[in-house]
Design a protein around this motif. Structure first.
Motif, mmCIF file in Angstrom:
data_model
loop_
_atom_site.group_PDB
_atom_site.id
_atom_site.type_symbol
_atom_site.label_atom_id
_atom_site.label_comp_id
_atom_site.label_asym_id
_atom_site.label_seq_id
_atom_site.Cartn_x
_atom_site.Cartn_y
_atom_site.Cartn_z
ATOM 1 N N TYR A 113 1.154 1.267 -0.239
ATOM 2 C CA TYR A 113 0.754 1.495 -1.620
ATOM 3 C C TYR A 113 1.966 1.723 -2.511
ATOM 4 O O TYR A 113 2.884 2.463 -2.159
ATOM 5 C CB TYR A 113 -0.164 2.716 -1.719
ATOM 6 C CG TYR A 113 -1.592 2.462 -1.307
ATOM 7 C CD1 TYR A 113 -1.928 2.289 0.026
ATOM 8 C CD2 TYR A 113 -2.605 2.396 -2.259
ATOM 9 C CE1 TYR A 113 -3.228 2.039 0.410
ATOM 10 C CE2 TYR A 113 -3.916 2.148 -1.884
ATOM 11 C CZ TYR A 113 -4.217 1.977 -0.553
ATOM 12 O OH TYR A 113 -5.519 1.737 -0.183
ATOM 13 N N TYR B 40 -1.410 -0.540 -9.756
ATOM 14 C CA TYR B 40 -1.034 -0.183 -8.405
ATOM 15 C C TYR B 40 -1.281 -1.372 -7.485
ATOM 16 O O TYR B 40 -1.911 -2.371 -7.880
ATOM 17 C CB TYR B 40 -1.766 1.070 -7.919
ATOM 18 C CG TYR B 40 -3.257 0.934 -7.754
ATOM 19 C CD1 TYR B 40 -4.116 1.016 -8.841
ATOM 20 C CD2 TYR B 40 -3.814 0.768 -6.482
ATOM 21 C CE1 TYR B 40 -5.482 0.913 -8.688
ATOM 22 C CE2 TYR B 40 -5.178 0.668 -6.318
ATOM 23 C CZ TYR B 40 -6.013 0.744 -7.426
ATOM 24 O OH TYR B 40 -7.377 0.638 -7.269
ATOM 25 N N TYR C 274 -1.806 -2.360 -3.049
ATOM 26 C CA TYR C 274 -1.874 -1.882 -1.671
ATOM 27 C C TYR C 274 -1.493 -2.968 -0.665
ATOM 28 O O TYR C 274 -1.548 -2.759 0.549
ATOM 29 C CB TYR C 274 -3.242 -1.274 -1.338
ATOM 30 C CG TYR C 274 -4.427 -2.135 -1.658
ATOM 31 C CD1 TYR C 274 -5.088 -2.004 -2.874
ATOM 32 C CD2 TYR C 274 -4.899 -3.070 -0.749
ATOM 33 C CE1 TYR C 274 -6.190 -2.785 -3.185
ATOM 34 C CE2 TYR C 274 -5.992 -3.850 -1.038
ATOM 35 C CZ TYR C 274 -6.639 -3.713 -2.257
ATOM 36 O OH TYR C 274 -7.729 -4.496 -2.556
ATOM 37 N N GLU D 112 -3.622 -4.205 -8.710
ATOM 38 C CA GLU D 112 -4.875 -3.696 -9.252
ATOM 39 C C GLU D 112 -4.604 -2.976 -10.562
ATOM 40 O O GLU D 112 -3.538 -2.376 -10.743
ATOM 41 C CB GLU D 112 -5.516 -2.702 -8.268
ATOM 42 C CG GLU D 112 -5.733 -3.248 -6.873
ATOM 43 C CD GLU D 112 -6.808 -4.302 -6.820
ATOM 44 O OE1 GLU D 112 -7.718 -4.261 -7.677
ATOM 45 O OE2 GLU D 112 -6.755 -5.155 -5.916
ATOM 46 N N LYS D 113 -5.579 -3.019 -11.456
ATOM 47 C CA LYS D 113 -5.432 -2.316 -12.721
ATOM 48 C C LYS D 113 -5.683 -0.825 -12.535
ATOM 49 O O LYS D 113 -6.587 -0.422 -11.805
ATOM 50 C CB LYS D 113 -6.411 -2.875 -13.756
ATOM 51 C CG LYS D 113 -6.103 -4.291 -14.170
ATOM 52 C CD LYS D 113 -7.108 -4.781 -15.218
ATOM 53 C CE LYS D 113 -6.775 -6.201 -15.640
ATOM 54 N NZ LYS D 113 -7.744 -6.723 -16.642
ATOM 55 N N GLY D 114 -4.872 -0.047 -13.236
ATOM 56 C CA GLY D 114 -5.071 1.384 -13.249
ATOM 57 C C GLY D 114 -5.890 1.786 -14.466
ATOM 58 O O GLY D 114 -6.762 1.051 -14.915
ATOM 59 N N ASP E 74 -1.208 5.659 1.915
ATOM 60 C CA ASP E 74 -2.452 5.226 1.279
ATOM 61 C C ASP E 74 -2.852 6.307 0.293
ATOM 62 O O ASP E 74 -2.064 7.200 -0.012
ATOM 63 C CB ASP E 74 -3.546 4.886 2.295
ATOM 64 C CG ASP E 74 -4.107 6.089 3.028
ATOM 65 O OD1 ASP E 74 -4.708 5.896 4.091
ATOM 66 O OD2 ASP E 74 -3.964 7.234 2.554
ATOM 67 N N ASN E 75 -4.080 6.206 -0.242
ATOM 68 C CA ASN E 75 -4.493 7.111 -1.309
ATOM 69 C C ASN E 75 -4.809 8.521 -0.852
ATOM 70 O O ASN E 75 -5.209 9.360 -1.648
ATOM 71 C CB ASN E 75 -5.705 6.526 -2.037
ATOM 72 C CG ASN E 75 -5.267 5.581 -3.134
ATOM 73 O OD1 ASN E 75 -4.200 5.729 -3.688
ATOM 74 N ND2 ASN E 75 -6.110 4.607 -3.438
ATOM 75 N N SER E 76 -4.664 8.774 0.431
ATOM 76 C CA SER E 76 -4.912 10.138 0.884
ATOM 77 C C SER E 76 -3.651 10.787 1.433
ATOM 78 O O SER E 76 -3.707 11.680 2.256
ATOM 79 C CB SER E 76 -6.022 10.160 1.931
ATOM 80 O OG SER E 76 -5.681 9.337 3.021
ATOM 81 N N TYR E 77 -2.530 10.321 0.984
ATOM 82 C CA TYR E 77 -1.265 10.930 1.370
ATOM 83 C C TYR E 77 -0.404 11.149 0.141
ATOM 84 O O TYR E 77 -0.645 10.562 -0.906
ATOM 85 C CB TYR E 77 -0.517 10.049 2.379
ATOM 86 C CG TYR E 77 -1.144 10.059 3.745
ATOM 87 C CD1 TYR E 77 -2.099 9.116 4.101
ATOM 88 C CD2 TYR E 77 -0.788 11.023 4.687
ATOM 89 C CE1 TYR E 77 -2.694 9.134 5.345
ATOM 90 C CE2 TYR E 77 -1.371 11.042 5.944
ATOM 91 C CZ TYR E 77 -2.320 10.092 6.257
ATOM 92 O OH TYR E 77 -2.905 10.110 7.483
ATOM 93 N N GLN F 242 2.492 10.996 -2.612
ATOM 94 C CA GLN F 242 3.242 9.902 -3.203
ATOM 95 C C GLN F 242 4.694 10.325 -3.368
ATOM 96 O O GLN F 242 4.989 11.468 -3.701
ATOM 97 C CB GLN F 242 2.649 9.538 -4.563
ATOM 98 C CG GLN F 242 1.245 8.967 -4.445
ATOM 99 C CD GLN F 242 0.719 8.431 -5.753
ATOM 100 O OE1 GLN F 242 1.417 8.378 -6.758
ATOM 101 N NE2 GLN F 242 -0.531 7.989 -5.749
#
Lengths: 111, 112
Positions: free
Chosen positions: B31, B48, B50, B56-58, B96-99, B101
């Motif tokens: 990511y 963002y 992956y 992908e649009k934020g 990923d989105n659960s770690y 940044q």
């Protein structure tokens, strides 16, 4: 759409005090909860994170999570002038779940 | 320590000009993210990615394009820079989105 809100917007505390920062989120499916700290002119840096209900302590910092009330918090014991910074909470999840930051709480610790 | 670098570190651009901000990570993270931060405020997600070759649009993608040609590189493109795009831009990477940044040092962009 996930909404993440922080309170207070700013805070001034004396050195040695306990500081409490709050973060609420709207999506109960969220799985990752973190606090970042950003000193003036620097990049944000992860401070602490938690995945499950309860609390986690690392040194002077404690994070509390209550998923049922959609709330988590950061507590700083014995606050120091070096703790003065912008504190950002963040909420995330697995896969394509969007990672969302709060607007921040600006903390100033005065000696 | 995870490493994210950004270039340039600061830039002055003219209104209507094209600006490209570059980000490189050596963390082997899937990511990558682009945020803007306005003075004294939090982070707002622009784009963002992956996986390489996909973006992908934020939350605030209007006026910005992104490109992810490889796992390590992620660019933000302002085709027609405007005054309102003056801000500090941060790139970040994560597993990923659960770690957590990991952020780069930021690029201060001033559009005149």
């Amino acid at each position: 759409q996930q909404k993440v809100q922080q309170s207070p917007e700013s805070l001034i505390v004396p050195e040695g005090a306990m500081t409490s920062l709050n973060c609420t989120f709207s999506d109960s499916a969220s799985q990752y909860f973190a606090w970042y700290r950003q000193h003036s002119g620097k990049a944000p840096k992860a401070l602490m994170s938690i995945f499950s209900n309860g609390e986690k302590e690392e040194g002077r910092f404690t994070i509390h999570l209550n998923k049922a009330s959609l709330h988590f918090s950061l507590h700083i014991r014995d606050s120091q002038p070096s703790d003065s910074a912008l504190y950002l909470c963040a909420v995330g999840g697995t896969g394509n779940y969007k990672y969302v930051f709060g607007a921040g709480t600006r903390l100033k610790v005065i000696a | 320590e995870a490493a994210v670098t950004q270039s340039p570190r600061s830039k002055v651009a003219v209104t209507g000009g094209k600006v490209t901000l570059s980000c490189h990570q050596t963390n082997n993270h899937d990511y990558m993210y682009w945020y803007r931060q306005d003075t004294g405020h939090g982070l707002r997600l622009i784009h963002y990615s992956y996986v390489a070759d996909s973006t992908e649009k934020g939350d605030i993608p209007d006026g910005y394009k992104a490109s992810r040609p490889s796992q390590e590189n992620f660019s933000l493109i302002l085709e027609l820079a405007s005054l309102s795009q003056t801000a500090v831009y941060f790139c970040a990477s994560s597993w990923d989105n659960s770690y957590e940044q990991y952020f780069g040092p930021g690029t201060r962009l001033t559009v005149l």
